[in-house]
Design a protein around this motif. Structure first.
Motif, PDB file in Angstrom:
ATOM      1  N   LEU A 190       0.814  -1.210   0.000  1.00  0.00           N
ATOM      2  CA  LEU A 190       0.000   0.000   0.000  1.00  0.00           C
ATOM      3  C   LEU A 190       0.849   1.262   0.000  1.00  0.00           C
ATOM      4  O   LEU A 190       0.386   2.322  -0.413  1.00  0.00           O
ATOM      5  CB  LEU A 190      -0.939   0.004   1.216  1.00  0.00           C
ATOM      6  N   LEU A 191       2.077   1.159   0.482  1.00  0.00           N
ATOM      7  CA  LEU A 191       3.025   2.269   0.508  1.00  0.00           C
ATOM      8  C   LEU A 191       4.344   1.787  -0.074  1.00  0.00           C
ATOM      9  O   LEU A 191       4.694   0.610   0.076  1.00  0.00           O
ATOM     10  CB  LEU A 191       3.271   2.753   1.943  1.00  0.00           C
ATOM     11  N   ILE A 245      -5.927   5.260   3.274  1.00  0.00           N
ATOM     12  CA  ILE A 245      -5.844   3.858   3.712  1.00  0.00           C
ATOM     13  C   ILE A 245      -6.569   3.691   5.046  1.00  0.00           C
ATOM     14  O   ILE A 245      -7.372   2.771   5.215  1.00  0.00           O
ATOM     15  CB  ILE A 245      -4.366   3.401   3.807  1.00  0.00           C
ATOM     16  N   ARG A 246      -6.310   4.578   5.997  1.00  0.00           N
ATOM     17  CA  ARG A 246      -6.973   4.509   7.317  1.00  0.00           C
ATOM     18  C   ARG A 246      -8.484   4.640   7.169  1.00  0.00           C
ATOM     19  O   ARG A 246      -9.246   3.918   7.779  1.00  0.00           O
ATOM     20  CB  ARG A 246      -6.480   5.626   8.243  1.00  0.00           C
ATOM     21  N   PHE A 247      -8.909   5.596   6.361  1.00  0.00           N
ATOM     22  CA  PHE A 247     -10.333   5.839   6.128  1.00  0.00           C
ATOM     23  C   PHE A 247     -11.004   4.571   5.599  1.00  0.00           C
ATOM     24  O   PHE A 247     -12.052   4.157   6.094  1.00  0.00           O
ATOM     25  CB  PHE A 247     -10.475   7.007   5.140  1.00  0.00           C
ATOM     26  N   LEU A 268      -7.862  -0.913  -5.271  1.00  0.00           N
ATOM     27  CA  LEU A 268      -8.392   0.425  -5.485  1.00  0.00           C
ATOM     28  C   LEU A 268      -7.270   1.403  -5.824  1.00  0.00           C
ATOM     29  O   LEU A 268      -7.357   2.169  -6.783  1.00  0.00           O
ATOM     30  CB  LEU A 268      -9.145   0.898  -4.240  1.00  0.00           C
ATOM     31  N   ILE A 269      -6.201   1.357  -5.061  1.00  0.00           N
ATOM     32  CA  ILE A 269      -5.083   2.271  -5.287  1.00  0.00           C
ATOM     33  C   ILE A 269      -4.406   1.988  -6.626  1.00  0.00           C
ATOM     34  O   ILE A 269      -4.020   2.902  -7.342  1.00  0.00           O
ATOM     35  CB  ILE A 269      -4.078   2.209  -4.112  1.00  0.00           C
ATOM     36  N   ASP A 270      -4.308   0.707  -6.989  1.00  0.00           N
ATOM     37  CA  ASP A 270      -3.676   0.353  -8.254  1.00  0.00           C
ATOM     38  C   ASP A 270      -4.512   0.770  -9.462  1.00  0.00           C
ATOM     39  O   ASP A 270      -3.973   1.166 -10.484  1.00  0.00           O
ATOM     40  CB  ASP A 270      -3.418  -1.156  -8.343  1.00  0.00           C
ATOM     41  N   CYS A 271      -5.838   0.681  -9.350  1.00  0.00           N
ATOM     42  CA  CYS A 271      -6.712   0.940 -10.497  1.00  0.00           C
ATOM     43  C   CYS A 271      -7.242   2.360 -10.577  1.00  0.00           C
ATOM     44  O   CYS A 271      -7.431   2.882 -11.664  1.00  0.00           O
ATOM     45  CB  CYS A 271      -7.913  -0.004 -10.467  1.00  0.00           C
ATOM     46  N   ALA A 272      -7.546   2.934  -9.449  1.00  0.00           N
ATOM     47  CA  ALA A 272      -8.234   4.232  -9.454  1.00  0.00           C
ATOM     48  C   ALA A 272      -7.248   5.389  -9.370  1.00  0.00           C
ATOM     49  O   ALA A 272      -6.340   5.376  -8.552  1.00  0.00           O
ATOM     50  CB  ALA A 272      -9.211   4.301  -8.293  1.00  0.00           C
TER      51      ALA A 272
END
Length: 147
Positions: free
Chosen positions: A54-55, A78-80, A94-98
């Motif tokens: 994630l980071l 990420i926390r949210f 989500l982070i990879d695609c959006a």
């Protein structure tokens, strides 16, 4: 964001090139303790987020982690999402695609399906919480205040 964010940014620097090839202004980076202070997320969790992909902090020659200032908002996202019950696997997807401004329904079908599932899961949890709150309100004489 944290009011102390400006204080948390160090003079650790990463050199980038501008569009003309000239060296751009050095970017200030945060060490792991400063990132923890800026986000309220423990150093241990920051390392965990890194282990889950994630980071991706930069490393010094001695292996110390250096985070870009933009990583603060990423950690808060990420926390949210974690607080909302989204798994780290789905957050990674989500982070990879959006990306900001991209219509995910046309760019990443797997992400769109996952988000639909998460939406339905959260909707079920909200309905369940409302029923539980109503039950407790009746038991405690608060039912009139919920109207």
């Amino acid at each position: 964001m944290s009011a102390g964010l400006g204080e948390a940014i160090t003079t650790g620097r990463a050199r980038e090139r501008g569009p003309d090839g000239a060296a751009a202004r050095p970017r200030r980076q945060l060490r792991i303790g400063e990132m923890s202070g800026a986000t309220g997320v423990s150093e241990r969790l920051l390392r965990y987020y890194e282990s889950r992909g994630l980071l991706n902090p930069h490393r010094t020659g001695l292996g110390h982690r250096l985070y870009d200032p933009e990583d603060v908002s990423r950690v808060l996202l990420i926390r949210f999402l974690l607080d909302g019950g989204v798994s780290t696997q789905n957050i990674s997807l989500l982070i990879d695609c959006a990306h900001e401004g991209i219509d995910i329904s046309t760019t990443c079908e797997e992400l769109a399906a996952m988000l639909d599932e998460e939406y339905e899961r959260i909707s079920r949890e909200i309905a369940s919480l409302r029923r539980t709150r109503q039950y407790i309100a009746v038991l405690t004489g608060r039912a009139a205040s919920l109207a």
